[in-house]
Design a protein around this motif. Structure first.
Motif, PDB file in Angstrom:
ATOM      1  N   PHE A  27       0.839  -1.190   0.000  1.00 57.52           N
ATOM      2  CA  PHE A  27       0.000   0.000   0.000  1.00 57.52           C
ATOM      3  C   PHE A  27       0.877   1.244   0.000  1.00 57.52           C
ATOM      4  CE2 PHE A  27      -2.349   3.470   1.957  1.00 57.52           C
ATOM      5  CZ  PHE A  27      -3.482   3.481   1.165  1.00 57.52           C
ATOM      6  N   ALA A  28       0.641   2.147  -0.938  1.00 57.85           N
ATOM      7  CA  ALA A  28       1.448   3.361  -1.060  1.00 57.85           C
ATOM      8  C   ALA A  28       0.595   4.517  -1.570  1.00 57.85           C
ATOM      9  CB  ALA A  28       2.614   3.120  -2.003  1.00 57.85           C
ATOM     10  N   ILE A  29       1.044   5.715  -1.249  1.00 60.02           N
ATOM     11  CA  ILE A  29       0.400   6.929  -1.743  1.00 60.02           C
ATOM     12  C   ILE A  29       1.447   7.710  -2.515  1.00 60.02           C
ATOM     13  CG2 ILE A  29      -0.890   9.020  -1.167  1.00 60.02           C
ATOM     14  CD1 ILE A  29      -1.588   7.692   1.526  1.00 60.02           C
ATOM     15  N   ALA A  50      16.589  15.478   6.722  1.00 63.08           N
ATOM     16  CA  ALA A  50      17.131  14.997   7.990  1.00 63.08           C
ATOM     17  C   ALA A  50      16.256  13.865   8.542  1.00 63.08           C
ATOM     18  CB  ALA A  50      17.226  16.139   8.992  1.00 63.08           C
ATOM     19  N   TYR A  51      14.941  14.096   8.545  1.00 65.92           N
ATOM     20  CA  TYR A  51      13.998  13.066   8.992  1.00 65.92           C
ATOM     21  C   TYR A  51      12.594  13.479   8.571  1.00 65.92           C
ATOM     22  CZ  TYR A  51      12.802  16.203  12.877  1.00 65.92           C
ATOM     23  OH  TYR A  51      12.391  17.275  13.619  1.00 65.92           O
ATOM     24  N   TYR A  52      11.647  12.571   8.723  1.00 62.03           N
ATOM     25  CA  TYR A  52      10.242  12.896   8.453  1.00 62.03           C
ATOM     26  C   TYR A  52       9.371  12.277   9.531  1.00 62.03           C
ATOM     27  CZ  TYR A  52       9.274   8.186   6.653  1.00 62.03           C
ATOM     28  OH  TYR A  52       9.100   6.831   6.534  1.00 62.03           O
ATOM     29  N   VAL A  53       8.182  12.850   9.699  1.00 62.84           N
ATOM     30  CA  VAL A  53       7.197  12.323  10.639  1.00 62.84           C
ATOM     31  C   VAL A  53       5.903  12.108   9.865  1.00 62.84           C
ATOM     32  CG1 VAL A  53       5.913  12.707  12.781  1.00 62.84           C
ATOM     33  CG2 VAL A  53       8.238  13.603  12.549  1.00 62.84           C
ATOM     34  N   LEU A  54       5.353  10.921   9.976  1.00 61.65           N
ATOM     35  CA  LEU A  54       4.070  10.596   9.364  1.00 61.65           C
ATOM     36  C   LEU A  54       2.992  10.714  10.437  1.00 61.65           C
ATOM     37  CD1 LEU A  54       2.161   9.358   7.203  1.00 61.65           C
ATOM     38  CD2 LEU A  54       2.860   7.109   8.084  1.00 61.65           C
ATOM     39  N   GLN A  61       3.238   8.685  13.967  1.00 61.61           N
ATOM     40  CA  GLN A  61       3.479   7.248  13.845  1.00 61.61           C
ATOM     41  C   GLN A  61       4.947   6.926  14.121  1.00 61.61           C
ATOM     42  OE1 GLN A  61       0.683   5.178  13.158  1.00 61.61           O
ATOM     43  NE2 GLN A  61      -0.221   7.170  13.582  1.00 61.61           N
ATOM     44  N   THR A  62       5.219   5.714  14.543  1.00 69.05           N
ATOM     45  CA  THR A  62       6.594   5.292  14.793  1.00 69.05           C
ATOM     46  C   THR A  62       7.322   5.077  13.471  1.00 69.05           C
ATOM     47  OG1 THR A  62       5.869   2.992  14.925  1.00 69.05           O
ATOM     48  CG2 THR A  62       6.027   4.214  16.999  1.00 69.05           C
ATOM     49  N   ALA A  63       8.629   5.076  13.520  1.00 68.78           N
ATOM     50  CA  ALA A  63       9.456   4.991  12.314  1.00 68.78           C
ATOM     51  C   ALA A  63       9.209   3.722  11.497  1.00 68.78           C
ATOM     52  CB  ALA A  63      10.928   5.088  12.682  1.00 68.78           C
ATOM     53  N   ASP A  64       8.772   2.645  12.126  1.00 68.23           N
ATOM     54  CA  ASP A  64       8.558   1.392  11.409  1.00 68.23           C
ATOM     55  C   ASP A  64       7.232   1.343  10.664  1.00 68.23           C
ATOM     56  OD1 ASP A  64       6.974   1.294  13.688  1.00 68.23           O
ATOM     57  OD2 ASP A  64       7.357  -0.834  14.057  1.00 68.23           O
ATOM     58  N   THR A  65       6.458   2.428  10.705  1.00 66.51           N
ATOM     59  CA  THR A  65       5.139   2.461  10.086  1.00 66.51           C
ATOM     60  C   THR A  65       5.183   2.765   8.597  1.00 66.51           C
ATOM     61  OG1 THR A  65       4.261   3.244  12.175  1.00 66.51           O
ATOM     62  CG2 THR A  65       2.845   3.520  10.292  1.00 66.51           C
ATOM     63  N   SER A  66       6.291   3.355   8.113  1.00 64.74           N
ATOM     64  CA  SER A  66       6.324   3.776   6.717  1.00 64.74           C
ATOM     65  C   SER A  66       7.750   3.888   6.198  1.00 64.74           C
ATOM     66  CB  SER A  66       5.641   5.141   6.575  1.00 64.74           C
ATOM     67  OG  SER A  66       6.369   6.120   7.297  1.00 64.74           O
ATOM     68  N   THR A  67       7.841   3.973   4.871  1.00 65.43           N
ATOM     69  CA  THR A  67       9.086   4.310   4.188  1.00 65.43           C
ATOM     70  C   THR A  67       8.738   5.328   3.121  1.00 65.43           C
ATOM     71  OG1 THR A  67       8.818   2.452   2.655  1.00 65.43           O
ATOM     72  CG2 THR A  67      10.221   2.068   4.566  1.00 65.43           C
ATOM     73  N   ILE A  68       9.701   6.204   2.833  1.00 67.80           N
ATOM     74  CA  ILE A  68       9.422   7.286   1.896  1.00 67.80           C
ATOM     75  C   ILE A  68      10.528   7.392   0.858  1.00 67.80           C
ATOM     76  CG2 ILE A  68      10.526   9.097   3.262  1.00 67.80           C
ATOM     77  CD1 ILE A  68       8.097  10.895   2.549  1.00 67.80           C
ATOM     78  N   THR A  69      10.124   7.730  -0.370  1.00 63.32           N
ATOM     79  CA  THR A  69      11.054   8.048  -1.449  1.00 63.32           C
ATOM     80  C   THR A  69      10.603   9.387  -2.027  1.00 63.32           C
ATOM     81  OG1 THR A  69       9.752   7.012  -3.214  1.00 63.32           O
ATOM     82  CG2 THR A  69      11.311   5.578  -2.030  1.00 63.32           C
ATOM     83  N   THR A  70      11.250   9.850  -3.053  1.00 64.85           N
ATOM     84  CA  THR A  70      10.828  11.117  -3.659  1.00 64.85           C
ATOM     85  C   THR A  70       9.470  10.995  -4.337  1.00 64.85           C
ATOM     86  OG1 THR A  70      12.043  10.620  -5.682  1.00 64.85           O
ATOM     87  CG2 THR A  70      13.176  11.964  -4.020  1.00 64.85           C
TER      88      THR A  70
END
Length: 94
Positions: A27-29, A50-54, A61-70
């Motif tokens: 699942f991705a947006i 530097a970092y992101y927050v979802l 959400q905690t860091a293990d909840t998502s991954t991000i690319t451009t």
């Protein structure tokens, strides 16, 4: 010793879960489904940050909840959420 960049700023992007595609772990947006700080359609997420927050429904959400690319943010299992659930990504750039 690493160089510490003196500039920090954030970029915010908003959308809803209903803009995503895929199921389960895929699942991705797409970045293009988001609007940016100015309310304009986003074309891509920052490539260097530097970092992101979802935030899902205003909850960080905690860091293990998502991954991000451009081009996308992947939220495994996000497809089980209601389509109207708001999504906000805050990306801190330097």
């Amino acid at each position: 010793m690493a160089i510490i960049k003196p500039f920090m700023a954030s970029r915010k992007f908003s959308s809803t879960i209903g803009s995503g595609t895929g199921t389960g772990v895929t699942f991705a947006i797409a970045a293009t489904a988001f609007t940016d700080d100015a309310g304009a359609p986003a074309t891509a997420f920052p490539g260097s940050f530097a970092y992101y927050v979802l935030y899902i429904n205003a909850q960080p959400q905690t860091a293990d909840t998502s991954t991000i690319t451009t081009t996308t943010i992947t939220i495994p299992g996000g497809d089980v959420l209601d389509g109207a659930t708001p999504i906000l990504i805050e990306i801190v750039v330097n």
